[in-house]
Design a protein around this motif. Sequence first.
Motif, PDB file in Angstrom:
ATOM      1  N   ILE A 191      12.650  57.036 -11.324  1.00 27.30           N
ATOM      2  CA  ILE A 191      12.018  55.828 -10.768  1.00 27.30           C
ATOM      3  C   ILE A 191      12.198  55.770  -9.254  1.00 27.30           C
ATOM      4  O   ILE A 191      11.286  55.367  -8.521  1.00 27.30           O
ATOM      5  N   ILE A 192      13.365  56.180  -8.767  1.00 27.02           N
ATOM      6  CA  ILE A 192      13.628  56.148  -7.319  1.00 27.02           C
ATOM      7  C   ILE A 192      12.658  57.068  -6.591  1.00 27.02           C
ATOM      8  O   ILE A 192      12.085  56.709  -5.545  1.00 27.02           O
ATOM      9  N   TYR A 193      12.436  58.267  -7.146  1.00 22.74           N
ATOM     10  CA  TYR A 193      11.512  59.203  -6.508  1.00 22.74           C
ATOM     11  C   TYR A 193      10.062  58.739  -6.646  1.00 22.74           C
ATOM     12  O   TYR A 193       9.253  58.977  -5.744  1.00 22.74           O
ATOM     13  N   LEU A 194       9.739  58.083  -7.746  1.00 15.24           N
ATOM     14  CA  LEU A 194       8.390  57.546  -7.900  1.00 15.24           C
ATOM     15  C   LEU A 194       8.108  56.482  -6.843  1.00 15.24           C
ATOM     16  O   LEU A 194       6.997  56.410  -6.301  1.00 15.24           O
ATOM     17  N   ALA A 195       9.115  55.660  -6.549  1.00 18.26           N
ATOM     18  CA  ALA A 195       8.951  54.651  -5.498  1.00 18.26           C
ATOM     19  C   ALA A 195       8.731  55.312  -4.147  1.00 18.26           C
ATOM     20  O   ALA A 195       7.928  54.832  -3.327  1.00 18.26           O
ATOM     21  N   ALA A 196       9.425  56.424  -3.891  1.00 21.23           N
ATOM     22  CA  ALA A 196       9.235  57.139  -2.633  1.00 21.23           C
ATOM     23  C   ALA A 196       7.857  57.790  -2.567  1.00 21.23           C
ATOM     24  O   ALA A 196       7.230  57.830  -1.502  1.00 21.23           O
ATOM     25  N   ILE A 197       7.374  58.288  -3.707  1.00 29.96           N
ATOM     26  CA  ILE A 197       6.048  58.910  -3.730  1.00 29.96           C
ATOM     27  C   ILE A 197       4.951  57.875  -3.485  1.00 29.96           C
ATOM     28  O   ILE A 197       3.979  58.132  -2.765  1.00 29.96           O
ATOM     29  N   VAL A 198       5.104  56.689  -4.053  1.00 30.57           N
ATOM     30  CA  VAL A 198       4.104  55.635  -3.866  1.00 30.57           C
ATOM     31  C   VAL A 198       3.997  55.235  -2.398  1.00 30.57           C
ATOM     32  O   VAL A 198       2.909  54.863  -1.914  1.00 30.57           O
ATOM     33  N   SER A 199       5.110  55.317  -1.661  1.00 33.01           N
ATOM     34  CA  SER A 199       5.109  54.899  -0.257  1.00 33.01           C
ATOM     35  C   SER A 199       4.505  55.937   0.687  1.00 33.01           C
ATOM     36  O   SER A 199       4.375  55.678   1.883  1.00 33.01           O
ATOM     37  N   ILE A 200       4.126  57.125   0.185  1.00 32.72           N
ATOM     38  CA  ILE A 200       3.526  58.154   1.031  1.00 32.72           C
ATOM     39  C   ILE A 200       2.120  57.725   1.447  1.00 32.72           C
ATOM     40  O   ILE A 200       1.344  57.223   0.630  1.00 32.72           O
TER      41      ILE A 200
END
Length: 313
Positions: A191-200
Motif C-alpha cells: 500500500i505504501i508503494y501504491l501511494a507513491a506510484i499514484v503521486s507520480i
Amino acid sequence: MELSYHPEPAIPKKNRPRIRKEGMILLGMAIPFIILAFAFHYVPLFGWVYSFFDYRPGIPLSKTEFVGFEHFKEMLTDRNMVRVLANTLALSFLALLCAPVPLLLAVMISEVKSNRFKRIFQTTSTLPHYISWVIIYSLAFSMFSSEGAINTILMRLGFIDAPLNVLGNSEHVWLTQTLILLWKTIGWNAIIYLAAIVSIDSELYDAAKVDGAGRFKTIWHITVPSIMPTFIVLQLLAVSNLLSAGFEQYLVFNNVMVADKIEVLDLYVYRLGLVLNDYPYSTAVGMFKSVISIILLFLVNGLSKKIRGESIV
C-alpha cells in the motif's frame, strides 16, 4: 532605477483568532494520544532501574541489594545471548531480503487495467495483515501438520511416502517463518508503494509513450526510480529495527523441535521475565536491545543524510 518593495499582505486581524482557535482544537484532539503514548512508551522506562538491583518479587526495591552493572556483565558470558542474537539477526536479514517483493507487487497492481480486479487482488493480499498470529498459526497447523491438508493430498497422490514436518523442521524454520511473515505483510507493505506510484506525475508517462517507450521501459525508467526514495527510507528504518524481529509470530510457532532456532530477542526477554521470573536480567537484556536500536536509528539517519541529503528523523 528604483526598485519598488511590495510587502506581503498581513493576515487580517479578524482571521487571527480563528487560526488560533483551530490550532487549539487540533492540539486538544492530539492531547489524549500524546498522553497514551507517554503512558505506554515512556513511563515504563522507569522500570529500567530494576536492572541495577538484585530484585525479587515481593521484596521492596529499597530493601533490595544494589548490584550495579552485574547483570550487564552477565550478558557477556551468557551463551544463550549469542544464539538468540544469531536467530534475531538471521530472521531480520531474511526479512530485509524480501523487502523488494511488496514493491514488485505494488508495481504489478498499478499496471492492471481492470479496476475491479485491482480492488479484489489488493483486498485479498492485504487481508492477512488484519488476521492475528494465533489464527495464522491455526491455519498453518491445519495445512502443514503431519495430518494436515497438504500432507494428506501429497500422500494420496503418491508424491511422498511419509508426512513432511514443515512446522517442526529446525533446518528450514528460518525460511518457513520468513515466508509466513511475507504472506502476512506483503499486501499491507505494498500500500505504501501504491501511494507513491499514484503521486507520480502522469505527464511523465505521457512523454514516455510519445517517445515510444513500452510498458516495461516505462516501469523501469519512471515508476521504479520514482518510488525508490520511499523504498530506501523503509529499508533504513528496517535496519534500525534489526533487533526487533517480532514476538507474537515466534511465540505461537514455538515448539520443542524448533525452539533453539526460533527464539528471538523479544521472546528471550519474555521467557526470562515471565517464565523464569528473572526480572533484573530480563530488564537488562531489554535495555541492551533498546539502546542498540537507538544507536542503529541514528546511524542510518546519518547515512541517509549523507547519501540522500535528507534525514529520516
